[in-house]
Design an enzyme around this catalytic site. Sequence first.
Site, PDB file in Angstrom:
ATOM      1  N   ALA A  32       0.864  -1.191   0.000  1.00 28.53           N
ATOM      2  CA  ALA A  32       0.000   0.000   0.000  1.00 28.53           C
ATOM      3  C   ALA A  32       0.898   1.238   0.000  1.00 28.53           C
ATOM      4  O   ALA A  32       0.746   2.145   0.826  1.00 28.53           O
ATOM      5  CB  ALA A  32      -0.964  -0.008   1.186  1.00 28.53           C
ATOM      6  N   LEU A  33       1.830   1.247  -0.925  1.00 24.91           N
ATOM      7  CA  LEU A  33       2.886   2.263  -0.923  1.00 24.91           C
ATOM      8  C   LEU A  33       2.336   3.658  -1.207  1.00 24.91           C
ATOM      9  O   LEU A  33       1.453   3.838  -2.036  1.00 24.91           O
ATOM     10  CB  LEU A  33       3.953   1.916  -1.969  1.00 24.91           C
ATOM     11  CG  LEU A  33       4.650   0.558  -1.808  1.00 24.91           C
ATOM     12  CD1 LEU A  33       5.801   0.434  -2.808  1.00 24.91           C
ATOM     13  CD2 LEU A  33       5.159   0.315  -0.399  1.00 24.91           C
ATOM     14  N   HIS A  37       6.771   6.030   1.488  1.00 29.60           N
ATOM     15  CA  HIS A  37       7.613   4.912   1.025  1.00 29.60           C
ATOM     16  C   HIS A  37       8.484   5.348  -0.154  1.00 29.60           C
ATOM     17  O   HIS A  37       9.635   4.940  -0.269  1.00 29.60           O
ATOM     18  CB  HIS A  37       6.733   3.740   0.571  1.00 29.60           C
ATOM     19  CG  HIS A  37       5.907   3.147   1.667  1.00 29.60           C
ATOM     20  ND1 HIS A  37       4.536   3.242   1.687  1.00 29.60           N
ATOM     21  CD2 HIS A  37       6.250   2.448   2.774  1.00 29.60           C
ATOM     22  CE1 HIS A  37       4.070   2.603   2.759  1.00 29.60           C
ATOM     23  NE2 HIS A  37       5.080   2.129   3.432  1.00 29.60           N
ATOM     24  N   SER A 185      -0.590   4.054   5.215  1.00 33.17           N
ATOM     25  CA  SER A 185      -1.422   3.169   4.387  1.00 33.17           C
ATOM     26  C   SER A 185      -2.849   3.123   4.929  1.00 33.17           C
ATOM     27  O   SER A 185      -3.803   2.924   4.184  1.00 33.17           O
ATOM     28  CB  SER A 185      -0.831   1.758   4.377  1.00 33.17           C
ATOM     29  OG  SER A 185       0.521   1.838   3.977  1.00 33.17           O
TER      30      SER A 185
END
Length: 252
Positions: A32-33, A37, A185
């Site tokens: 769930a970048l 990230h 996320s």
Amino acid sequence: MKVCDSLAEWREKRASDRFTGQTVGFVPTMGALHDGHRTLLQRAREENARVILSIFVNPTQFDDPNDLVRYPRSLESDLAVAAGLADYVLVPTAKEIYPDSYHYRVSEYELSRRLEGAHRPGHFDGVLTVVLKLLHLVQPRRAYFGEKDWQQLQLVRGMVEALFLPVEIVPCRTVREADGLALSSRNRRLSPAARAVAPQFAKILRASGSAAAAVPALQAAGFEVDYVEDRAGVRLGAVRIEGVRLIDNVRL
Ligand code: PAF
């Protein structure tokens, strides 16, 4: 960018000439970048010849089975975020990561029992165990962790020191939306109404005169408060809004 969903394949690649004499940067994630990230990957890209990303929704760090089921999974869009930044993406299965059925685990007996650990029993055993396994598998020179998960960062650093792991843990600043909400996320699960209130979390942590004063201010804004605590020059908090749990911290 090569995606490896088998650890046997990854180990073969890791042992190949492509890695000889090359510095390896590692970004462990649960997928769930988001842009947070992306920042970790960019930093790893700048500082290392090879960049490895792992995407593994680690079941052992979820104390609530419903939270594990609801955790967002979005491999295709994750790979799009990683393209051009990571050289290899490891997407292992739980069966491969836990051949021992989690009979062996890493426990820390002090900090891990406080703050998040007090509200999520066993959470940091799961985090530390999976991070240790991934560090062994990837053998990076550097591994990148976000400061949003402050307690996780301290515990991983402590484990690296305690177990003499040959890796540098690189902390990276929390990335925020323009309105101050820390990227996470879990933000994807906020309803429009909850999303509108969520930025108040960091604002109240920052503006309150003490941790104790932040609690009623957060409650008045519509949050259920798990904890707010000042520690080592940082104010840490965890709240829930419409069932979505958010954590954040601000420097004092
Ligand atoms: O911060 C995370 O996403 C996870 O806790 C980590 C470090 C990838 C371990 O599963």
